[in-house]
Design a protein around this motif. Sequence first.
Motif, PDB file in Angstrom:
ATOM      1  N   UNK A  21       0.767  -1.176  -0.072  1.00 21.35           N
ATOM      2  CA  UNK A  21       0.138  -0.005  -0.045  1.00 21.35           C
ATOM      3  C   UNK A  21       0.672   1.154  -0.125  1.00 21.35           C
ATOM      4  N   UNK A  22       2.130   1.111   0.312  1.00 23.20           N
ATOM      5  CA  UNK A  22       3.114   2.266   0.292  1.00 23.20           C
ATOM      6  C   UNK A  22       3.043   3.086  -0.912  1.00 23.20           C
ATOM      7  N   UNK A  23       3.126   2.559  -2.074  1.00 25.62           N
ATOM      8  CA  UNK A  23       3.048   2.996  -3.523  1.00 25.62           C
ATOM      9  C   UNK A  23       1.854   3.954  -3.547  1.00 25.62           C
ATOM     10  N   UNK A  24       0.728   3.536  -2.943  1.00 27.09           N
ATOM     11  CA  UNK A  24      -0.717   4.053  -3.286  1.00 27.09           C
ATOM     12  C   UNK A  24      -0.513   5.491  -2.372  1.00 27.09           C
ATOM     13  N   UNK A  25      -0.045   5.576  -1.212  1.00 27.22           N
ATOM     14  CA  UNK A  25       0.239   6.518  -0.200  1.00 27.22           C
ATOM     15  C   UNK A  25       1.157   7.559  -0.881  1.00 27.22           C
ATOM     16  N   UNK A  26       2.410   7.061  -1.369  1.00 24.79           N
ATOM     17  CA  UNK A  26       3.160   8.007  -2.138  1.00 24.79           C
ATOM     18  C   UNK A  26       2.672   8.606  -3.188  1.00 24.79           C
ATOM     19  N   UNK A  27       2.028   8.089  -4.218  1.00 26.97           N
ATOM     20  CA  UNK A  27       1.228   8.442  -5.385  1.00 26.97           C
ATOM     21  C   UNK A  27       0.216   9.674  -4.654  1.00 26.97           C
ATOM     22  N   UNK A  28      -0.420   9.410  -4.070  1.00 36.16           N
ATOM     23  CA  UNK A  28      -1.280  10.319  -3.473  1.00 36.16           C
ATOM     24  C   UNK A  28      -0.563  11.640  -2.723  1.00 36.16           C
ATOM     25  N   UNK A  29       0.305  11.526  -2.332  1.00 36.18           N
ATOM     26  CA  UNK A  29       1.305  12.511  -1.700  1.00 36.18           C
ATOM     27  C   UNK A  29       1.778  13.419  -2.827  1.00 36.18           C
ATOM     28  N   UNK A  30       2.337  12.574  -3.682  1.00 33.20           N
ATOM     29  CA  UNK A  30       2.698  13.337  -4.919  1.00 33.20           C
ATOM     30  C   UNK A  30       1.850  14.308  -5.583  1.00 33.20           C
ATOM     31  N   UNK A  31       0.668  13.681  -5.765  1.00 37.71           N
ATOM     32  CA  UNK A  31      -0.203  14.243  -6.356  1.00 37.71           C
ATOM     33  C   UNK A  31      -0.753  15.643  -5.787  1.00 37.71           C
ATOM     34  N   UNK A  32      -1.009  15.470  -4.496  1.00 33.79           N
ATOM     35  CA  UNK A  32      -1.111  16.608  -3.580  1.00 33.79           C
ATOM     36  C   UNK A  32      -0.091  17.733  -3.747  1.00 33.79           C
ATOM     37  N   UNK A  33       1.216  17.269  -3.782  1.00 29.21           N
ATOM     38  CA  UNK A  33       2.324  18.320  -3.704  1.00 29.21           C
ATOM     39  C   UNK A  33       2.614  18.930  -5.195  1.00 29.21           C
TER      40      UNK A  33
END
Length: 94
Positions: free
Chosen positions: A80-92
Amino acid sequence: MIRIVLSTQEHAHLEQTRRTRPQLAERCHYVLLNAQGWSVPQIARRLDRNEHTIRTWLKAYRTAGLTGLYNTPQSGRPATLGQRVSAQLEQLLA
């Protein structure tokens, strides 16, 4: 010694799969070479692979046919780490 005998239809199906499915191409190649009379040590030397690897996939084909050459799903919970990182990148980036 493992020796696989292929029908014309099986041979054609393996060749087609080898051309259209890159993730199975090498495994199909093992089977095709073996059916042409190549031994496991010869295949391993030619393709720079471990003999155990070649035997594993030849046995899988002999047991389950083409289906045996597919990867089995990994056990355990999906990452699930990849999904969290992707979400954070999209926010940034937004």
